[in-house]
Scaffold this active site. Structure first.
Site, PDB file in Angstrom:
ATOM      1  N   ALA A  49       0.814  -1.225   0.000  1.00  0.00           N
ATOM      2  CA  ALA A  49       0.000   0.000   0.000  1.00  0.00           C
ATOM      3  C   ALA A  49       0.849   1.277   0.000  1.00  0.00           C
ATOM      4  CB  ALA A  49      -0.937  -0.019   1.196  1.00  0.00           C
ATOM      5  N   HIS A  60      -3.769  -9.982  -3.870  1.00  0.00           N
ATOM      6  CA  HIS A  60      -4.992  -9.732  -3.096  1.00  0.00           C
ATOM      7  C   HIS A  60      -6.150  -9.244  -3.968  1.00  0.00           C
ATOM      8  CE1 HIS A  60      -2.304  -9.190   0.720  1.00  0.00           C
ATOM      9  NE2 HIS A  60      -2.477 -10.443   0.388  1.00  0.00           N
ATOM     10  N   CYS A 107     -19.587 -12.015  -7.857  1.00  0.00           N
ATOM     11  CA  CYS A 107     -20.658 -12.680  -7.091  1.00  0.00           C
ATOM     12  C   CYS A 107     -20.032 -13.848  -6.334  1.00  0.00           C
ATOM     13  CB  CYS A 107     -21.757 -13.182  -8.028  1.00  0.00           C
ATOM     14  SG  CYS A 107     -22.916 -14.278  -7.168  1.00  0.00           S
TER      15      CYS A 107
END
Ligand code: NAD
Length: 251
Positions: free
Chosen positions: A24, A121, A129
């Site tokens: 990040a 990730h 779905c």
């Protein structure tokens, strides 16, 4: 710092299997908060675990609210100097494998082809779905939310969820295996902007180091690998990567 940058640039030029592993921290300079820094996402929200998402509508609503909050920064974010420098390394032929924990899609937007990126990730710009596995775009999901559905569902009644890996959710098998295999074959492995606390992603530098790779960490705060790496640079990813690439570029 200058000597370290020169050494890393030299190692990149001599490398046969360079891997860059990002977290990040490479995207904070694009305005997307990380999780664990001060002012990061965990200062504001607590994570929703996968089993909570699947078992409680209240948790699904909480999860989607967090995702909508992230959209405020995501929708206006652009690749920064760090992403662009890595794209340049790819263009120059040095970087064939980029492993990322990030879900923001900024590496691809910076010009690195999809096939050269392993997203451990997932990617939050698409939505899946949880029952029939159908994929829809973020825009389609947002339209459902805007129409009043706070936790959108598929026509099959399955729950829609951004296509990312939540705490407690199984890792993507193919991506994880490929990342582990390539890490253990790398000769230079560079970590950028990660606390290296999230498993199993954080095992990748260990695989590389155990196989004899030259391990570089570019990060603003401590990581568990700081003592075993070969070069540790405490600096902002954008500035450091830009300087490294300037020294890699052939004169
Ligand atoms: P983290 O929040 O645990 O750590 C980020 C690290 O980056 C910190 O050590 C921080 O000091 C460092 N950092 C922040 N800004 C930096 C900069 N400009 N230059 C250099 N270092 C900087 O993040 P993580 O290790 O990636 O793990 C957390 C999980 O967060 C990942 O699994 C990822 O999926 C998810 N996440 C992704 C995004 C994104 O896609 N942009 C954003 C938030 C969280």
């Amino acid at each position: 710092m200058d000597e370290k940058i020169t050494l890393v640039a030299k190692k990149i030029k001599a490398s046969k299997q360079l891997i860059v592993f990002t977290g990040a921290g490479i995207s904070t300079e694009s305005g997307i908060p990380d999780y664990r820094s001060q002012g990061g996402i965990w200062d504001k929200f607590s994570p929703v675990y996968f089993d909570e998402f699947m078992s409680s509508k209240e948790s699904r609503i909480k999860y989607w609210e967090q995702r909508l909050d992230m959209e405020k920064s995501l929708s206006v974010s652009k690749p920064n100097a760090g992403h662009k420098s890595l794209a340049k390394l790819h263009e120059l032929g040095f970087l064939k494998t980029l492993i990322t924990q990030n879900i923001d899609g900024l590496h691809e937007e910076s010009g690195i082809p999809k096939e050269n990126i392993i997203e451990l990730h997932g990617n939050t710009r698409r939505v899946r779905c949880m029952s029939c596995k159908k994929l829809i775009s973020w825009e389609e999901a947002q339209a459902m939310i805007d129409a009043g559905d706070r936790a959108p569902e598929c026509s099959c009644s399955g729950f829609f969820k951004p296509d990312t890996i939540s705490f407690g959710q199984a890792m993507p098998v193919e991506e994880t295996q490929r990342a582990a295999m390539l890490s253990s074959k790398s000769d230079v492995f560079i970590v950028v902007g990660s606390t290296l606390l999230v498993q199993p992603a954080a095992l990748m530098p260990e695989y590389a180091k155990n196989a004899g790779a030259f391990l570089v960490i570019i990060n603003l705060s401590d990581t568990p690998y700081d003592k075993v790496c070969d070069v540790l640079i405490r600096g902002k990813a954008g500035n450091v990567l830009k300087k490294i690439v300037e020294q890699v570029i052939p004169e």
